[in-house]
Design a protein around this motif. Structure first.
Motif, PDB file in Angstrom:
ATOM      1  N   ALA A  52       0.833  -1.210   0.000  1.00  0.00           N
ATOM      2  CA  ALA A  52       0.000   0.000   0.000  1.00  0.00           C
ATOM      3  C   ALA A  52       0.866   1.259   0.000  1.00  0.00           C
ATOM      4  O   ALA A  52       0.578   2.227  -0.719  1.00  0.00           O
ATOM      5  N   THR A  53       1.935   1.242   0.804  1.00  0.00           N
ATOM      6  CA  THR A  53       2.824   2.408   0.861  1.00  0.00           C
ATOM      7  C   THR A  53       3.552   2.595  -0.464  1.00  0.00           C
ATOM      8  O   THR A  53       3.694   3.722  -0.963  1.00  0.00           O
ATOM      9  N   ALA A  54       4.011   1.486  -1.057  1.00  0.00           N
ATOM     10  CA  ALA A  54       4.686   1.573  -2.357  1.00  0.00           C
ATOM     11  C   ALA A  54       3.745   2.133  -3.415  1.00  0.00           C
ATOM     12  O   ALA A  54       4.121   3.001  -4.215  1.00  0.00           O
ATOM     13  N   SER A  55       2.499   1.669  -3.413  1.00  0.00           N
ATOM     14  CA  SER A  55       1.503   2.149  -4.375  1.00  0.00           C
ATOM     15  C   SER A  55       1.244   3.643  -4.193  1.00  0.00           C
ATOM     16  O   SER A  55       1.168   4.408  -5.169  1.00  0.00           O
ATOM     17  N   GLU A  56       1.149   4.071  -2.936  1.00  0.00           N
ATOM     18  CA  GLU A  56       0.930   5.489  -2.633  1.00  0.00           C
ATOM     19  C   GLU A  56       2.080   6.348  -3.159  1.00  0.00           C
ATOM     20  O   GLU A  56       1.871   7.410  -3.749  1.00  0.00           O
ATOM     21  N   TRP A  57       3.323   5.852  -2.967  1.00  0.00           N
ATOM     22  CA  TRP A  57       4.481   6.641  -3.394  1.00  0.00           C
ATOM     23  C   TRP A  57       4.639   6.644  -4.911  1.00  0.00           C
ATOM     24  O   TRP A  57       5.083   7.643  -5.490  1.00  0.00           O
ATOM     25  N   LEU A  58       4.276   5.554  -5.567  1.00  0.00           N
ATOM     26  CA  LEU A  58       4.297   5.573  -7.031  1.00  0.00           C
ATOM     27  C   LEU A  58       3.359   6.664  -7.541  1.00  0.00           C
ATOM     28  O   LEU A  58       3.711   7.432  -8.446  1.00  0.00           O
ATOM     29  N   ALA A  59       2.179   6.754  -6.955  1.00  0.00           N
ATOM     30  CA  ALA A  59       1.231   7.794  -7.367  1.00  0.00           C
ATOM     31  C   ALA A  59       1.790   9.184  -7.085  1.00  0.00           C
ATOM     32  O   ALA A  59       1.623  10.104  -7.906  1.00  0.00           O
ATOM     33  N   ARG A  60       2.489   9.346  -5.951  1.00  0.00           N
ATOM     34  CA  ARG A  60       3.029  10.666  -5.594  1.00  0.00           C
ATOM     35  C   ARG A  60       4.087  11.138  -6.588  1.00  0.00           C
ATOM     36  O   ARG A  60       4.239  12.343  -6.807  1.00  0.00           O
ATOM     37  N   VAL A  61       4.821  10.177  -7.173  1.00  0.00           N
ATOM     38  CA  VAL A  61       5.849  10.572  -8.142  1.00  0.00           C
ATOM     39  C   VAL A  61       5.361  10.379  -9.580  1.00  0.00           C
ATOM     40  O   VAL A  61       6.145  10.309 -10.518  1.00  0.00           O
TER      41      VAL A  61
END
Length: 259
Positions: free
Chosen positions: A130-139
Motif C-alpha cells: 500500500a505504501t509503495a503504491s501510494e508513493w508511485l502515485a506521488r511521483v
C-alpha cells in the motif's frame, strides 16, 4: 530558518587524488528544509564535495557533522559503519544521476520502494504494498505498474522511482547528483516541478549538484559556485544569479563559459 542549529555542518573538507587537488577547504552549513545547489563546470569539484559530505568517499581533511535525532550534532566520520549505513537508510537519501545506480533494476518497482521500509523492520506485505503504491502515485507513476521492473521504465520514470525509493522513509536530507541530466527537456521540467513540490511539502533539506543554472534557480534557496576544487562564491540563489560578484560566476551566468 527556525531551527537554532544547522542540520549539517561542513568544515574544511579537502580531497586529493595523487598529486591532484580535487577539493580544498570547502565549508558550509545547511539548515532544515533548505535546498542548496552546488554549481560549476565539469571538474570543478562539486561531485567530489557531494560524495565526501554524503560519506560515500572519505575526505582527506575536514569534518561533516549531522544533527541526529537522538544525540544532536555528531561527526559522521566518527560513526561506526553500522551507524553510517543506518543514517543512509533513514535520515539520508541519495539520488544518482544514472537512476540504474540507485535502483535494483530486476526487481519490481514496488519492491524497490518497499525495500527501504523493510530495512527499518516493516514486514507486513499489505502495508508495504500500500505504501509503495501510494508513493508511485506521488511521483506520477501509475500504481498499476507496481509489479513491473524498472528496466521496463523510461529514463524519466526511473528517476521518479528512484526519488520515491529515497523519500519513502521520510529522510531529513537528500543528496542529488545531477538529477535531471540526460533527460529530455519536457521530462526535466516535470521532474523539477515534482522535486520542488516534494521538498516543500516534506520540509526536506537537499544538496543538489548541477551544471544547469536554471535547475539551481528553480530548486535552491542558496547556491555555491565551485572552480578548481574551491568554493569561489556563495549566497542566495537569486542574488548570485542576478548580481554575480566573482568573475567565474559572472562567466557562468553570462554563458561565456559553457559548463
Amino acid at each position: 530558518m527556525a531551527s537554532p542549529q544547522p542540520l549539517l555542518r561542513v568544515r574544511g573538507i579537502g580531497k586529493r587524488y595523487g598529486d591532484r587537488v580535487a577539493l580544498q577547504d570547502a565549508s558550509f552549513d545547511l539548515w532544515p528544509g533548505e535546498v542548496l545547489a552546488i554549481v560549476g563546470e565539469s571538474g570543478s569539484g562539486k561531485s567530489t564535495l557531494l560524495n565526501a559530505v554524503a560519506a560515500r568517499d572519505k575526505p582527506d581533511a575536514g569534518s561533516v557533522q549531522f544533527q541526529t535525532r537522538s544525540a544532536g550534532l555528531r561527526e559522521v566520520f566518527a560513526m561506526s559503519e553500522a551507524e553510517q549505513r543506518l543514517l543512509a537508510r533513514t535520515d539520508w537519501g541519495f539520488v544518482h544521476q544514472n537512476a540504474a545506480e540507485g535502483l535494483r533494476m530486476d526487481v519490481s518497482a514496488g519492491a524497490n520502494v518497499g525495500e527501504r521500509l523493510m530495512g527499518l523492520g516493516e514486514r507486513h506485505y499489505g502495508r508495504l504494498r500500500a505504501t509503495a503504491s501510494e508513493w508511485l502515485a506521488r511521483v506520477e507513476i501509475d500504481p498499476a505498474r507496481i509489479d513491473d521492473a524498472p528496466r521496463t521504465f523510461s529514463g524519466g520514470m526511473r528517476q521518479r522511482l528512484q526519488i520515491a525509493r529515497n523519500l519513502v522513509t521520510r529522510p531529513r536530507l537528500v543528496f542529488m547528483d545531477e538529477p535531471t541530466s540526460g533527460l529530455d527537456v519536457s521530462v526535466q521540467a516535470r521532474l523539477l516541478d515534482l522535486l520542488r513540490q516534494l521538498t516543500r511539502q516534506m520540509q526536506l533539506a537537499a544538496i543538489v549538484v548541477t551544471h544547469d543554472l536554471a535547475v539551481a534557480r528553480l530548486l535552491a534557496h542558496r547556491m555555491m559556485v565551485m572552480q578548481r576544487g574551491r568554493v569561489v562564491e556563495a549566497g542566495l540563489t537569486d542574488q548570485l544569479l542576478d548580481d554575480p560578484q566573482h568573475p567565474y560566476t559572472q562567466l557562468l551566468v553570462s554563458s561565456v563559459l559553457q559548463p
